[in-house]
Design a protein around this motif. Structure first.
Motif, PDB file in Angstrom:
ATOM      1  N   ASN A 100       0.683  -1.099   0.083  1.00  0.00           N
ATOM      2  CA  ASN A 100       0.205   0.157  -0.075  1.00  0.00           C
ATOM      3  C   ASN A 100       0.794   1.254  -0.061  1.00  0.00           C
ATOM      4  N   PHE A 154      -9.482  11.527   3.609  1.00  0.00           N
ATOM      5  CA  PHE A 154     -10.288  10.565   4.513  1.00  0.00           C
ATOM      6  C   PHE A 154     -11.573  10.660   3.867  1.00  0.00           C
ATOM      7  N   ARG A 176       4.872  23.134   5.697  1.00  0.00           N
ATOM      8  CA  ARG A 176       5.701  24.045   6.321  1.00  0.00           C
ATOM      9  C   ARG A 176       6.997  24.273   5.358  1.00  0.00           C
ATOM     10  N   TYR A 203       0.076   3.950  12.844  1.00  0.00           N
ATOM     11  CA  TYR A 203      -0.180   2.933  11.818  1.00  0.00           C
ATOM     12  C   TYR A 203       1.024   1.607  12.320  1.00  0.00           C
ATOM     13  N   TRP A 251     -10.256   7.124  16.485  1.00  0.00           N
ATOM     14  CA  TRP A 251     -10.903   6.204  15.664  1.00  0.00           C
ATOM     15  C   TRP A 251      -9.980   5.035  15.208  1.00  0.00           C
ATOM     16  N   MET A 291       2.468  10.019  13.752  1.00  0.00           N
ATOM     17  CA  MET A 291       2.742  11.383  12.998  1.00  0.00           C
ATOM     18  C   MET A 291       1.492  12.189  13.764  1.00  0.00           C
ATOM     19  N   MET A 314      -1.952  10.101  14.369  1.00  0.00           N
ATOM     20  CA  MET A 314      -2.145   8.781  13.359  1.00  0.00           C
ATOM     21  C   MET A 314      -0.877   7.934  14.100  1.00  0.00           C
ATOM     22  N   LEU A 367      -3.467  14.619   3.651  1.00  0.00           N
ATOM     23  CA  LEU A 367      -4.600  13.285   4.224  1.00  0.00           C
ATOM     24  C   LEU A 367      -5.662  13.332   3.320  1.00  0.00           C
ATOM     25  N   LEU A 405      -4.606   0.709  12.024  1.00  0.00           N
ATOM     26  CA  LEU A 405      -4.465   2.231  12.132  1.00  0.00           C
ATOM     27  C   LEU A 405      -5.202   2.631  13.175  1.00  0.00           C
ATOM     28  N   LEU A 442       2.597  17.492   4.501  1.00  0.00           N
ATOM     29  CA  LEU A 442       1.657  16.213   5.244  1.00  0.00           C
ATOM     30  C   LEU A 442       0.281  16.282   4.577  1.00  0.00           C
ATOM     31  N   PHE A 488      -0.828  20.042   5.207  1.00  0.00           N
ATOM     32  CA  PHE A 488      -0.217  20.752   5.996  1.00  0.00           C
ATOM     33  C   PHE A 488       1.282  20.881   5.599  1.00  0.00           C
ATOM     34  N   VAL A 540      -2.720   8.799   3.446  1.00  0.00           N
ATOM     35  CA  VAL A 540      -1.707   9.728   3.936  1.00  0.00           C
ATOM     36  C   VAL A 540      -0.563  10.065   2.998  1.00  0.00           C
ATOM     37  N   LEU A 599       0.108  16.440  14.282  1.00  0.00           N
ATOM     38  CA  LEU A 599       0.154  17.919  14.086  1.00  0.00           C
ATOM     39  C   LEU A 599      -0.368  18.618  14.998  1.00  0.00           C
ATOM     40  N   SER A 604      -1.980   4.186   1.487  1.00  0.00           N
ATOM     41  CA  SER A 604      -3.428   4.062   1.943  1.00  0.00           C
ATOM     42  C   SER A 604      -3.363   3.214   3.275  1.00  0.00           C
ATOM     43  N   LEU A 605      -3.419   3.767   4.346  1.00  0.00           N
ATOM     44  CA  LEU A 605      -3.501   2.808   5.519  1.00  0.00           C
ATOM     45  C   LEU A 605      -4.669   2.131   5.955  1.00  0.00           C
ATOM     46  N   ASP A 606      -5.713   2.579   5.357  1.00  0.00           N
ATOM     47  CA  ASP A 606      -7.067   1.846   5.317  1.00  0.00           C
ATOM     48  C   ASP A 606      -8.054   2.407   4.081  1.00  0.00           C
ATOM     49  N   PRO A 607      -8.667   1.403   3.691  1.00  0.00           N
ATOM     50  CA  PRO A 607      -9.352   2.147   2.426  1.00  0.00           C
ATOM     51  C   PRO A 607     -10.056   3.282   2.524  1.00  0.00           C
ATOM     52  N   ARG A 608     -10.310   3.540   3.768  1.00  0.00           N
ATOM     53  CA  ARG A 608     -10.801   5.189   3.895  1.00  0.00           C
ATOM     54  C   ARG A 608      -9.709   6.318   4.326  1.00  0.00           C
ATOM     55  N   VAL A 609      -8.535   5.736   4.345  1.00  0.00           N
ATOM     56  CA  VAL A 609      -7.509   6.717   5.065  1.00  0.00           C
ATOM     57  C   VAL A 609      -6.162   6.782   4.278  1.00  0.00           C
ATOM     58  N   ALA A 632      -9.460   2.799  12.815  1.00  0.00           N
ATOM     59  CA  ALA A 632      -9.860   2.605  11.390  1.00  0.00           C
ATOM     60  C   ALA A 632      -9.922   1.100  11.165  1.00  0.00           C
ATOM     61  N   ASN A 633      -8.898   0.604  11.637  1.00  0.00           N
ATOM     62  CA  ASN A 633      -8.766  -0.975  11.402  1.00  0.00           C
ATOM     63  C   ASN A 633      -7.590  -1.345  12.480  1.00  0.00           C
TER      64      ASN A 633
END
Lengths: 724, 270
Positions: free
Chosen positions: A436, A504, A518, B215, B187, B225, B213, A502, B193, A500, A516, A467, B227, A460-465, B189-190
């Motif tokens: 992933n 979601f 910098r 992982y 949350w 990570m 976060m 994201l 995560l 960085l 974000f 980074v 912020l 992709s750490l999760d299907p929904r998330v 997530a899985n």
């Protein structure tokens, strides 16, 4: 629920297939334009961009869809419709479960949402048989498609630079201060004004012509010609007619020769640190995962930008199964400010130097004409690429020689800028997919020893998330004259930063994008007399309750440092500058023919202790397109009120196909435009667009020779396209 | 008079630091921008005392954090956690500073599960501040109350109130420890995560938002990570879990002040 969804997909597919059957010539109207608009929105704050190249990629892929089972991340990326995570997921899915049996299988890939699948469907397929290698010439000529476009544009109000002409279409120029204008009816006065660059040489029309022949994605040739506003046409300084001509011949997939470019072309490699000509889509924006560049290598040049191309020849040859080499040569003359310097009073040796690159391509006065093609530019380069399914690596080297030496400025902030005649950039780039995770980057070095590095991770750490992180360190002395880097600043040097990102998707209808970033500028910059730093953050929440509705809310805040406005003796001090934008947008359809869009955006600018300045923009768009009708209509009415240019707001405007406008809205006033497109015959399209800016409390618009007296500026555009 | 101003400038941030000492502890949390209000770990004793109730085994942890890479600004701490028949007990101690200025904090906490979905806890502590050169040392009692609630299978919420009694350091310091309220969501997530967000308000300071976060790409490896807003700070961290021993590294980087690393060791008793 699942069944319903599946049915929707099937219906969507069926309708797409049906559309394809219906319109055998050209591509359905909205299909590509919608996608281009989405892509243009990513550019966000660049006005008048030429997205013809992207348009062509999509048009090609519509007629000859990409076979998902025989593609790689690279080709998917070129469509600009998928995020890196999504294209990686498709490739990974095929690697793990074998070739796709049907496009329906796409929905089993977690990273793809329904909206994206819909965007993608018209351009991909899974069942195309492998293409035959050789096509006879007469077949190419018979099956090829040709396109001819002619376009005219004109501002109706007369500009100061045009005051010697009669304006048939609108008001003449009068001095806003009430001063008498010189009597330009006298040839002596007129000539004197022209010699002193106080008048434009040519008329106010802007003209554009393009012819293109294409056979699938393998053969393309064509010419483009353009005359800008104020340039002469077939007379005086422009005896050859148009100010700019471009021609190209581009061939693909001829045995071991993967690509062959003659005359005008573009070259883009790696992540853009060494060499990238043209626009780059992967950058900061609301598409927070859109960070990896998909360098196409060589491509045909079909735009009318007078600087962003190469002229000569280039070829990509596959050396081994997975190894390919691209070599290119270019020789052309570019615009530049020539200065003749006497290097010693005893010897009167004259050294020709040029002080700046001029990229606007405008040659309206003698001074501008003098700069035209003033400097010769030679570029020779090569790129070696090794490609595996899951990773690729490349090396690029490009050598540039100028006919005259470029002078770097004398300001302290320009101290590390390029000067001289010769530069060489070299670099390596890579892209690795592992489960992933996508890791990409490029490292580059210029001849003076300056270095630049850019590298990022997307996962992709999760299907929904998902980074992402992108790190860049662009040396203050890196000379990337042809580089476009992932950076805050428009220059690919003097920056050090971490981004960085994201994405979601808590649920199918919701998406949250945030980033974000910098950054630090280790050396001085224009109007920043000390090393400085800043940050940029964005958060966007998108809600798509149904196929025909989309709402989003966006906040963006940027902090930078800039010179204080008050002049204190001694040490120059910086003050903080903070920009905050809030935006709400709603897009929705009424019935199957009317599409509406409303946007509200505010901006606030705080500089040091100065009072806060604000900007406001509200607009309403209407697009009316009766199905199977020979015409459609696009309208916008906008009101804007910003305290100054600093609080300006940018908004994408619908324009003639092939033309893209993202103008800044500033001052106080109204903006409206109306565009009609009609198709009088099967292969013919005509566009007509009228737009006006109506300012309040203003007696002039613009400055210098561009100045218009009064409070109204309007323009008219006409375009004819024939395809056969 | 001038001396008093100087002194005020020096000790001005004291009270604030008291807060920082309170919640800004532990290397796992540091890697996530301290957005761990809804999480449960050894240092929950400080972040959100309710989280302690999630600990099933006895554990001990130490960390060391040289602020902006300066030895004089080092922050270090120790915590012990002991589950008992009903609830979980913890004892913690941290210190910061050098000869001319130092602070320390000790505390004891107790937390328990009130139901399957609600945990609550309370911590009582003691904060000491010392300025060198004869200004003496002062101490005040501290108190925190925290609650965590399981909103759904994968979402936890956490809230903590710190020092609502506004203790005053007295003497030359004449300053109150400001009250603070934090609210956060976590949350899962899985299995790999964890995402967290929170908002923090200290009564005399601008609100701060945090996002974190964690992982787990591999059973023994954690990547983190975080912020934090105003002034923006980026956090990152790595954790290695070797049987009972956990080694954590974290780094925090702030725009104006620079970089702060942190190392922590956790030991979970079998």
């Amino acid at each position: 629920m699942c069944d319903l969804w599946r049915t929707t997909i099937v219906l969507a597919m069926a309708s797409t297939l049906w559309c394809r059957g219906q319109e055998d010539v050209g591509v359905p109207r909205d299909l590509i334009e919608q996608r281009i608009e989405a892509a243009a929105e990513r550019l966000d704050n660049d006005s008048d961009v030429d997205l013809t190249a992207l348009f062509d990629v999509l048009a090609d892929r519509y007629l000859h869809p990409l076979d998902l089972n025989r593609t790689d991340v690279h080709a998917l990326g070129e469509l600009q419709l998928l995020s890196t995570v999504q294209s990686a997921a498709i490739v990974d899915h095929i690697r793990r479960f074998g070739p796709l049996l049907s496009l329906l299988e796409l929905q089993s890939i977690g990273a793809l949402d329904l909206a994206t699948i819909r965007l993608l469907l018209p351009f991909v397929t899974v069942d195309e048989a492998p293409r035959t290698q050789r096509t006879p010439l007469n077949e190419i000529l018979r099956a090829g498609r040709q396109e001819f476009i002619v376009r005219g544009q004109r501002t109706l109000q007369e500009r100061r630079g045009q005051q010697d002409r009669r304006n048939m279409l609108g008001p003449e120029y009068t001095d806003p201060d009430g001063d008498a204008l010189p009597n330009t009816d006298l040839p002596a006065v007129r000539d004197s004004l022209r010699v002193n660059n106080k008048l434009y040489l040519g008329d106010a029309n802007k003209l554009y012509l393009r012819y293109r022949f294409r056979y699938r994605t393998t053969v393309s040739w064509g010419i483009t010609a353009e005359k800008d506003e104020g340039e002469q046409f077939f007379r005086g300084t422009q005896k050859q007619g148009f100010d700019f001509y471009s021609a190209h011949l581009f061939l693909r997939d001829m045995g071991p020769v993967k690509a062959l470019a003659l005359c005008d072309y573009q070259a883009q490699f790696g992540q853009g640190l060494v060499f990238w000509n043209g626009l780059a889509f992967a950058n900061k924006g609301a598409y927070t995962m859109n960070l990896v560049r998909n360098a196409p290598g060589l491509s045909a040049y079909t735009s009318a930008n007078e600087g962003l191309f190469l002229r000569g020849a280039g070829a990509t040859v596959s050396l081994l199964q997975r190894l390919e080499f691209t070599g290119f040569l270019s020789s052309k003359r570019i615009d530049g400010n020539l200065a003749t310097a006497t290097d010693d009073s005893s010897r009167t040796e004259q050294v020709a130097t040029f002080t700046s690159f001029l990229e606007d391509g405008l040659h309206r006065t003698y001074a501008e004409v003098e700069d035209r093609h003033a400097v010769s530019e030679r570029i020779a380069g090569g790129h070696l690429r090794y490609r595996q399914r899951a990773w690729s690596a490349g090396a690029t080297a490009v050598h540039q020689t100028f006919g005259s030496a470029l002078q770097s400025g004398t300001e302290p902030y320009e101290r590390f800028r390029f000067a001289g005649q010769v530069n060489t950039n070299m670099g390596v780039d890579w892209k690795v997919l592992h489960r992933n995770l996508t890791w990409f980057g490029e490292g580059a070095r210029s001849a003076n020893g300056g270095t630049a590095l850019c590298s990022g991770l997307i996962s992709s750490l999760d299907p929904r998330v998902s980074v992402a992180a992108v790190y860049r360190n662009l040396g203050r002395d890196y000379h990337g004259l042809y580089s476009i880097a992932f950076a805050e600043s428009s220059n690919p040097w003097n920056e050090h930063g971490l981004y960085l990102g994201l994405e979601f998707r808590p649920e199918r209808r919701w998406v949250v994008n945030a980033y974000f970033d910098r950054f630090e500028f280790p050396w001085l910059r224009y109007n920043v007399d000390a090393p400085s730093e800043g940050q940029d953050a964005l958060c966007q929440v998108t809600w798509k309750p149904s196929r025909t509705m989309e709402f989003y809310a966006r906040i963006r805040q940027r902090q930078m440092e800039r010179n204080t406005t008050s002049t204190t003796e001694g040490v120059p001090t910086l003050q903080a500058e903070q920009r905050t934008n809030y935006r709400l947008q709603a897009t929705y359809e009424i019935g199957d023919r009317t599409k509406l869009r409303t946007r509200l955006e505010t901006s606030a600018l705080e500089q040091g202790n100065a009072p806060r300045r604000n900007g406001f923009l509200l607009y309403q768009d209407l697009a009316y397109a009766p199905p199977e009708s020979a015409w459609d209509l696009t309208l916008r009415y906008a009101l804007f009120d910003t305290d100054d240019y600093g609080t300006r707001l940018y908004a994408y405007e619908s324009d003639l196909v092939g033309l893209f406008t993202i103008p800044p809205y500033y001052g106080q006033g109204a903006r409206w435009y109306a565009m009609v497109r009609c198709t009088p015959a099967r292969r013919v399209d005509i566009w007509l667009r009228y737009g006006a800016w109506l300012f309040e409390k203003q007696d002039r618009i613009g400055s210098g020779l561009q100045e218009i007296s009064g409070d109204e500026r309007s323009d008219m555009r006409v375009q004819l396209r024939v395809q056969w | 008079m001038r001396a008093m101003h100087l002194l005020a400038a020096m000790i001005g941030p004291c009270a604030l630091w008291a807060q920082e000492d309170g919640a800004m502890t532990g290397t796992r949390a540091a890697g996530m921008g301290y957005a761990v209000l809804a999480a449960s770990d050894v240092w929950s004793a400080r972040h959100n005392v309710a989280g302690l109730a999630g600990m099933e085994k006895a554990a001990a942890s130490v960390f060391f954090q040289p602020h902006f890479l300066s030895q004089d600004l080092a922050h270090q701490g120790l915590v012990l956690v002991l589950p008992i028949k009903r609830g979980v007990l913890a004892a913690d101690a941290t210190s910061f500073g050098f000869a001319l200025y130092s602070r320390g904090q000790v505390g004891a906490a107790y937390s328990l599960c009130l139901s399957k979905t609600i945990r609550a806890g309370v911590r009582l502590g003691y904060q000491q501040v010392r300025l060198g050169e004869g200004y003496g040392r002062r101490g005040v009692p501290l108190a925190q109350v925290g609650v965590q609630a399981n909103l759904s299978e994968s979402v936890w919420a956490g809230v903590q109130v710190s020092d609502p009694h506004r203790p005053n350091l007295g003497a030359v310091y004449d300053q109150r420890i400001p009250s603070m309220l934090r609210f956060g969501l976590g949350w899962q997530a899985n299995e790999e995560l964890l995402c967290t967000i929170e908002v923090e308000k200290t009564v005399d300071r601008e609100e701060r938002f945090r996002a974190g976060m964690e992982y787990k790409p591999h059973d023994a490896l954690y990547l983190r990570m975080g912020l934090v807003s105003g002034p923006a700070t980026v956090h990152g961290g790595v954790g290695l879990h070797l049987e009972q021993l956990e080694v954590d590294l974290a780094i925090a980087s702030s725009t104006t002040l620079g970089t702060t690393p942190q190392i922590g060791l956790n030991y979970r008793f079998p």
